[in-house]
Design a protein around this motif. Sequence first.
Motif, PDB file in Angstrom:
ATOM      1  N   VAL A 231       0.830  -1.205   0.000  1.00 35.53           N
ATOM      2  CA  VAL A 231       0.000   0.000   0.000  1.00 35.53           C
ATOM      3  C   VAL A 231       0.865   1.257   0.000  1.00 35.53           C
ATOM      4  N   PHE A 232       1.867   1.299   0.865  1.00 37.06           N
ATOM      5  CA  PHE A 232       2.655   2.523   0.975  1.00 37.06           C
ATOM      6  C   PHE A 232       3.593   2.734  -0.215  1.00 37.06           C
ATOM      7  N   VAL A 233       4.235   1.704  -0.686  1.00 33.24           N
ATOM      8  CA  VAL A 233       5.097   1.866  -1.868  1.00 33.24           C
ATOM      9  C   VAL A 233       4.222   2.012  -3.117  1.00 33.24           C
ATOM     10  N   GLY A 234       3.103   1.322  -3.143  1.00 39.16           N
ATOM     11  CA  GLY A 234       2.157   1.482  -4.252  1.00 39.16           C
ATOM     12  C   GLY A 234       1.598   2.886  -4.331  1.00 39.16           C
ATOM     13  N   GLY A 235       1.472   3.559  -3.175  1.00 43.72           N
ATOM     14  CA  GLY A 235       1.045   4.959  -3.175  1.00 43.72           C
ATOM     15  C   GLY A 235       2.030   5.839  -3.925  1.00 43.72           C
ATOM     16  N   SER A 236       3.308   5.513  -3.817  1.00 44.08           N
ATOM     17  CA  SER A 236       4.327   6.253  -4.562  1.00 44.08           C
ATOM     18  C   SER A 236       4.189   6.021  -6.060  1.00 44.08           C
ATOM     19  N   VAL A 237       3.937   4.786  -6.441  1.00 51.14           N
ATOM     20  CA  VAL A 237       3.741   4.474  -7.867  1.00 51.14           C
ATOM     21  C   VAL A 237       2.513   5.216  -8.391  1.00 51.14           C
ATOM     22  N   ALA A 238       1.448   5.235  -7.594  1.00 54.05           N
ATOM     23  CA  ALA A 238       0.233   5.955  -8.005  1.00 54.05           C
ATOM     24  C   ALA A 238       0.514   7.453  -8.135  1.00 54.05           C
ATOM     25  N   ALA A 239       1.308   8.007  -7.225  1.00 55.94           N
ATOM     26  CA  ALA A 239       1.665   9.425  -7.314  1.00 55.94           C
ATOM     27  C   ALA A 239       2.503   9.696  -8.562  1.00 55.94           C
TER      28      ALA A 239
ATOM     29  N   LEU B 185       8.051   0.610   9.310  1.00 53.31           N
ATOM     30  CA  LEU B 185       8.971   1.375   8.470  1.00 53.31           C
ATOM     31  C   LEU B 185       8.352   1.658   7.097  1.00 53.31           C
ATOM     32  N   ALA B 186       7.341   0.897   6.722  1.00 52.76           N
ATOM     33  CA  ALA B 186       6.642   1.146   5.457  1.00 52.76           C
ATOM     34  C   ALA B 186       6.042   2.544   5.430  1.00 52.76           C
ATOM     35  N   ILE B 187       5.642   3.058   6.587  1.00 49.98           N
ATOM     36  CA  ILE B 187       5.002   4.379   6.638  1.00 49.98           C
ATOM     37  C   ILE B 187       5.977   5.486   6.234  1.00 49.98           C
ATOM     38  N   PRO B 188       7.120   5.652   6.907  1.00 52.29           N
ATOM     39  CA  PRO B 188       8.010   6.740   6.484  1.00 52.29           C
ATOM     40  C   PRO B 188       8.657   6.502   5.117  1.00 52.29           C
ATOM     41  N   VAL B 189       8.953   5.253   4.787  1.00 53.69           N
ATOM     42  CA  VAL B 189       9.550   4.977   3.470  1.00 53.69           C
ATOM     43  C   VAL B 189       8.556   5.311   2.366  1.00 53.69           C
ATOM     44  N   GLY B 190       7.334   4.807   2.499  1.00 52.11           N
ATOM     45  CA  GLY B 190       6.307   5.095   1.493  1.00 52.11           C
ATOM     46  C   GLY B 190       5.983   6.572   1.419  1.00 52.11           C
ATOM     47  N   ALA B 191       5.894   7.237   2.578  1.00 53.95           N
ATOM     48  CA  ALA B 191       5.598   8.669   2.589  1.00 53.95           C
ATOM     49  C   ALA B 191       6.720   9.473   1.947  1.00 53.95           C
ATOM     50  N   ALA B 192       7.966   9.078   2.182  1.00 51.54           N
ATOM     51  CA  ALA B 192       9.099   9.779   1.559  1.00 51.54           C
ATOM     52  C   ALA B 192       9.060   9.608   0.040  1.00 51.54           C
ATOM     53  N   LEU B 193       8.770   8.392  -0.403  1.00 46.82           N
ATOM     54  CA  LEU B 193       8.678   8.159  -1.846  1.00 46.82           C
ATOM     55  C   LEU B 193       7.519   8.946  -2.460  1.00 46.82           C
ATOM     56  N   MET B 194       6.366   8.959  -1.761  1.00 42.84           N
ATOM     57  CA  MET B 194       5.227   9.731  -2.270  1.00 42.84           C
ATOM     58  C   MET B 194       5.544  11.222  -2.284  1.00 42.84           C
ATOM     59  N   ALA B 195       6.229  11.733  -1.248  1.00 46.47           N
ATOM     60  CA  ALA B 195       6.608  13.151  -1.220  1.00 46.47           C
ATOM     61  C   ALA B 195       7.500  13.477  -2.413  1.00 46.47           C
ATOM     62  N   LEU B 196       8.441  12.586  -2.707  1.00 44.77           N
ATOM     63  CA  LEU B 196       9.310  12.793  -3.868  1.00 44.77           C
ATOM     64  C   LEU B 196       8.492  12.831  -5.156  1.00 44.77           C
ATOM     65  N   ARG B 197       7.594  11.869  -5.334  1.00 42.86           N
ATOM     66  CA  ARG B 197       6.802  11.789  -6.565  1.00 42.86           C
ATOM     67  C   ARG B 197       5.845  12.975  -6.703  1.00 42.86           C
ATOM     68  N   PHE B 198       5.213  13.386  -5.589  1.00 48.47           N
ATOM     69  CA  PHE B 198       4.345  14.564  -5.646  1.00 48.47           C
ATOM     70  C   PHE B 198       5.166  15.821  -5.916  1.00 48.47           C
ATOM     71  N   SER B 199       6.390  15.883  -5.372  1.00 50.24           N
ATOM     72  CA  SER B 199       7.267  17.032  -5.630  1.00 50.24           C
ATOM     73  C   SER B 199       7.643  17.108  -7.098  1.00 50.24           C
ATOM     74  N   GLN B 200       7.922  15.956  -7.695  1.00 50.21           N
ATOM     75  CA  GLN B 200       8.234  15.938  -9.126  1.00 50.21           C
ATOM     76  C   GLN B 200       7.061  16.465  -9.934  1.00 50.21           C
ATOM     77  N   ARG B 201       5.865  15.995  -9.614  1.00 54.88           N
ATOM     78  CA  ARG B 201       4.676  16.448 -10.329  1.00 54.88           C
ATOM     79  C   ARG B 201       4.390  17.924 -10.060  1.00 54.88           C
ATOM     80  N   LEU B 202       4.639  18.371  -8.832  1.00 54.20           N
ATOM     81  CA  LEU B 202       4.463  19.781  -8.484  1.00 54.20           C
ATOM     82  C   LEU B 202       5.392  20.654  -9.311  1.00 54.20           C
ATOM     83  N   TYR B 203       6.643  20.248  -9.436  1.00 57.00           N
ATOM     84  CA  TYR B 203       7.604  20.995 -10.248  1.00 57.00           C
ATOM     85  C   TYR B 203       7.136  21.089 -11.700  1.00 57.00           C
ATOM     86  N   LEU B 204       6.725  19.954 -12.244  1.00 61.05           N
ATOM     87  CA  LEU B 204       6.276  19.943 -13.635  1.00 61.05           C
ATOM     88  C   LEU B 204       5.029  20.820 -13.828  1.00 61.05           C
TER      89      LEU B 204
END
Length: 168
Positions: free
Chosen positions: A58-66, A134-153
């Motif tokens: 769920v948490f890493v998949g959230g990053s893929v979805a982002a 640990l899935a929570i902070p790892v997944g959240a960090a990955l999602m933050a990165l992916r949302f940041s990429q989309r925010l920049y674009l």
Amino acid sequence: MMLDRLDRGLSWAEDAFISTLLITASAILFVNVVARYVFNTGFVWAEEFVRYEIVWLVFVGGSVAARRGIHIGVEAVVHFLPPTARRLAAVAVLALCVAFCIVLMIYGGELAAQTRMFGQRTSAMQAPFWIVQLAIPVGAALMALRFSQRLYLEATGVHRRAEMEMIN
């Protein structure tokens, strides 16, 4: 160029990780069902292990979805906005997503650290429970990165220019 390679490598790792989790969860559950109904025995750890795989999924998949831009959103209102307001709304929503993921990463990390400090273990496998959390902070960090990429674009309009170049 280097950032593109890192992004592609991270994307591959995310996809490989969630694919592995899906395959192993399916295989473990299948083998456990066969063992239970054919041999009248099962693996005590199987359901717990799969449950924790799903947490990671769920948490890493959230990053893929982002990354793919497929998180659930309410788009009905946005379609009635003029293009400039639509873009500002997208930037605001993405900024809120980044902020939420950062907060989730911080508090999730604190939760995992606290659980590690107390030595809590899972019930059936007796594995350290902080590994699951640990899935929570790892997944959240990955999602933050992916949302940041989309925010920049979105904020720079880079993806819009690329789309226009493909059309012309």
